[in-house]
Scaffold this active site. Structure first.
Site, PDB file in Angstrom:
ATOM      1  N   GLU A   1       0.869  -1.181   0.000  1.00 44.75           N
ATOM      2  CA  GLU A   1       0.000   0.000   0.000  1.00 44.75           C
ATOM      3  C   GLU A   1       0.898   1.221   0.000  1.00 44.75           C
ATOM      4  O   GLU A   1       1.763   1.364   0.857  1.00 44.75           O
ATOM      5  CB  GLU A   1      -0.854   0.057   1.262  1.00 44.75           C
ATOM      6  CG  GLU A   1      -1.938  -0.989   1.330  1.00 44.75           C
ATOM      7  CD  GLU A   1      -2.714  -0.897   2.654  1.00 44.75           C
ATOM      8  OE1 GLU A   1      -3.409  -1.870   2.982  1.00 44.75           O
ATOM      9  OE2 GLU A   1      -2.612   0.138   3.366  1.00 44.75           O
TER      10      GLU A   1
ATOM     11  N   ASP B   1      -5.908   8.871  10.620  1.00 42.37           N
ATOM     12  CA  ASP B   1      -4.540   8.446  10.916  1.00 42.37           C
ATOM     13  C   ASP B   1      -4.044   8.921  12.263  1.00 42.37           C
ATOM     14  O   ASP B   1      -4.331  10.033  12.695  1.00 42.37           O
ATOM     15  CB  ASP B   1      -3.589   8.936   9.823  1.00 42.37           C
ATOM     16  CG  ASP B   1      -3.732   8.113   8.555  1.00 42.37           C
ATOM     17  OD1 ASP B   1      -3.659   6.877   8.658  1.00 42.37           O
ATOM     18  OD2 ASP B   1      -3.938   8.695   7.474  1.00 42.37           O
TER      19      ASP B   1
END
Lengths: 402, 268
Positions: free
Chosen positions: B49, B60
């Site tokens: 990824e 995040d």
């Protein structure tokens, strides 16, 4: 034109719900609770009690005769949200949402704040209703709005300074959302503006619509008709949507005033609807200030409460459908209006609200003396005196005359 | 068959699970990203990824936030991202998944963005803020361009919704292991393994299940796999390692950590 309840959270193409999957059950639970209680007689009664007995509603609609004379045009009325407990319209929403949180059995409340007014209003609601409050605030904002940080602490709410990104409101929202993702089962996120994923924009609008409802009733008494024009400042846009929504079907011109900062052409501003483009941020599709690749821009405004690169999705809809005209007022004009209103009316307005006052003075001059303008004075300016002092000392060369 | 799909097919035939590794493009430099990817490939990662930074990464945690801001500050943008993908493609045909936020695609238009990254060599997309209810245009564009759409589910996602999300997913389905943002989780609670088992029951063998957010050690990887995960996804741990290592040692360090994780996915 009037969208009572947005289907799938959409105001035209705007709004919706772009959120991490972890938050989906929380947002659905919130929507169900809101739909269940918004017309519930006990809920309404309790909210009404707190709005009148605790917050001080209804607020006066004051005819600003001196300012009207100074401008020399339409009559200017001030909707005095600055007289509410806490000093701003924010408490209309925090009381509503805190009462909802209680019914949802959530004891921990988190919120974001820009200028600190929503943080203070959250802290007050939490204290009055026996909830635990924590507020995220951009580090830059904690520095320029120290008084409000102190007030929140006094009221028993913990303030978390956010040092990421631009250290302003947008980063405070990011951090509040991260907290919510982490503590989703125990925590209620009390969003302060008509932004974010559905149902926040419609719910906050409904709680703030008390402003426009009162204006309508008060103007019918004072002028025997709805106002010819209304003016409100727009950051996320909660006081503005609360002013506009009840008047959408009336014969009233509406003006939303954004923060032009150092001028929209300079690039240093927060005028999202005037100078922005469509995008997705904080769970909603709306106008944003961003670069050509979709990175969110740094914004600037002298008023921390308008310093935000997004705007409520219903405003984006009202802009595109041309029901409301959105324009920008820059830092300098806002400071001038701040000084003017203080001097002529003995009312020190918040810097946010000063943007609306500045615009209303210009607008009044273009209208006839038989017409009326209502300006929503969203908050009082005690919190801003230091900031204005700094601005004036920095700008001594091009002296501001009042 | 998509590259991701055939990768899972090959792994199944060897009775292996997949190791999926996340790195942020351009963190701390583009050169370091290339070194890290060499180490990942040599160490046995199955899918990579590649993060494209966004100014407001609200799903995040601190590690990926920091990596994204650093990358943006050093000038990462769309054209440099594409160059990086093309460089990677000269060295390896490992399946590459682009992870970013919805606005980055929306701004250019879904179709234009997806067809451009597909040409550069991207095989799949992960957007943590793309809800299934808003995904119509995105799905249409991805399908048209033959790019896999990897949606996320969470421990609190209802069974009916898991079904709906898995119907829109291709390549694999991403289970967020914890209530929280990306990054180091010290200890996993029972609800994580429960969520894996529950999701596997619903998905059966329809689509592989990857588990990530806070998986950072071989022990944690083992726990996920023994609970039924078809893939483990490790991100922040790689970024921490990259940041703490001088450029000339990144490839080797990453290779050795990758291989320690990959071992947990092999048949006993």
């Amino acid at each position: 034109m009037k969208i009572k309840y947005p289907k799938n959270g959409k105001f035209g193409e705007f709004g919706g719900s772009y959120i991490p999957e972890t938050l989906v059950p929380a947002v659905e639970e919130l929507e169900q609770a809101y739909l269940k209680y918004k017309n519930d007689p006990d809920f309404k009664k309790e909210l009404h009690y707190y709005l009148t007995q605790y917050a001080g509603r209804p607020t006066p609609l004051y005819y600003a005769e001196n300012l009207t004379k100074f401008a020399g045009g339409a009559k200017i009325y001030l909707k005095r949200e600055d007289l509410l407990h806490g000093g701003a319209h924010k408490i209309n929403n925090t009381l509503g949402q805190a009462l909802l949180a209680k019914r949802m059995k959530k004891k921990r409340i988190i919120a974001e704040t820009g200028a600190g007014q929503h943080g203070v209003a959250t802290a007050m609601a939490c204290s009055a209703l026996g909830l635990d409050g924590e507020v995220y605030m951009g580090y830059k904002d904690t520095q320029r709005q120290k008084l409000n940080v102190f007030r929140m602490n006094l009221l028993g709410t913990k303030v978390h300074p956010v040092k990421d990104g631009t250290q302003t409101l947008k980063d405070a929202i990011n951090e509040a959302i991260r907290d919510w993702i982490t503590n989703v089962e125990t925590t209620y996120y009390l969003l302060g503006s008509a932004v974010g994923p559905h149902p926040y924009p419609v719910m906050v609008r409904d709680f703030q619509s008390v402003i426009g409802d009162e204006i309508k009733t008060q103007m019918k008494k004072l002028e025997r008709k709805s106002p010819d024009s209304v003016v409100a400042c727009v950051g996320g846009g909660s006081n503005a949507i609360g002013t506009f929504y009840p008047l959408i079907d009336e014969d009233t011109q509406m003006y939303g005033v954004e923060a032009g900062g150092m001028g929209v052409k300079s690039g240093h501003h927060s005028a999202t609807l005037v100078g922005g483009s469509k995008g997705v941020l904080h769970g909603m599709l709306t106008y944003l200030l961003q670069d050509k690749e979709g990175q969110i821009s740094e914004t600037h405004s002298i008023s921390a409460g308008l310093d935000y690169p997004g705007v409520g999705p219903e405003h984006s809809y009202l802009k595109d459908s041309k029901r409301v005209k959105y324009d920008a007022v820059n830092d300098r004009e806002a400071v001038e209006a701040f000084l003017l209103l203080s001097k002529h009316e003995g009312i020190i307005p918040a810097l946010e609200s000063s943007h609306a006052v500045a615009y209303a003075i210009k607008l009044a001059r273009k209208m006839s003396k038989s017409e009326s303008i209502v300006v929503t004075l969203s908050g009082r300016g005690d919190k801003d005196v230091e900031e204005v002092g700094r601005y004036l000392s920095k700008n001594v060369k091009n002296k501001i005359k009042v | 068959m998509s590259k991701i799909k055939s990768k899972f097919k090959v792994l199944r035939s060897k009775n292996q699970k997949a190791l999926i590794a996340y790195v942020m493009a351009g963190f701390p430099t583009e050169k370091d990203t290339i070194s890290a990817i060499r180490g990942l490939v040599k160490g046995g990662a199955d899918i990579i990824e590649l993060g494209m930074p966004f100014s407001d990464p609200l799903a995040d945690g601190p590690v990926i936030q920091h990596a994204g801001f650093t990358s943006l500050q050093k000038g990462m943008n769309f054209s440099r991202f594409l160059e990086l993908v093309k460089k990677i493609r000269k060295e390896t045909d490992i399946p590459l998944v682009l992870m970013t936020y919805t606005n980055i695609l929306y701004r250019q238009g879904y179709d234009r963005f997806i067809s451009t990254v597909k040409k550069a060599g991207i095989d799949g997309l992960i957007l943590p803020d793309m809800s299934i209810g808003e995904s119509h245009e995105f799905l249409k564009a991805a399908k048209k361009n033959g790019v896999d759409t990897i949606f996320l589910i969470s421990p609190n996602t209802e069974p009916d919704r898991i079904k709906k999300i898995s119907d829109a997913s291709s390549g694999f389905l991403y289970l967020v292991s914890v209530f929280g943002t990306t990054g180091g989780q010290q200890k996993f609670q029972g609800y994580t393994t429960h969520a894996i088992k529950n999701a596997k029951k619903i998905l059966a063998s329809k689509i592989p299940l990857g588990v990530g957010f806070g998986v950072s050690t071989p022990e944690q990887a083992k726990l996920m796999i023994s609970s039924g995960a078809d893939a483990i996804i490790v991100g922040s741990a790689f970024l921490r390692l990259i940041e703490g290592t001088p450029s000339n040692k990144i490839e080797e360090k990453i290779r050795s950590f990758t291989s320690s994780l990959k071992k947990t996915t092999l048949p006993e």
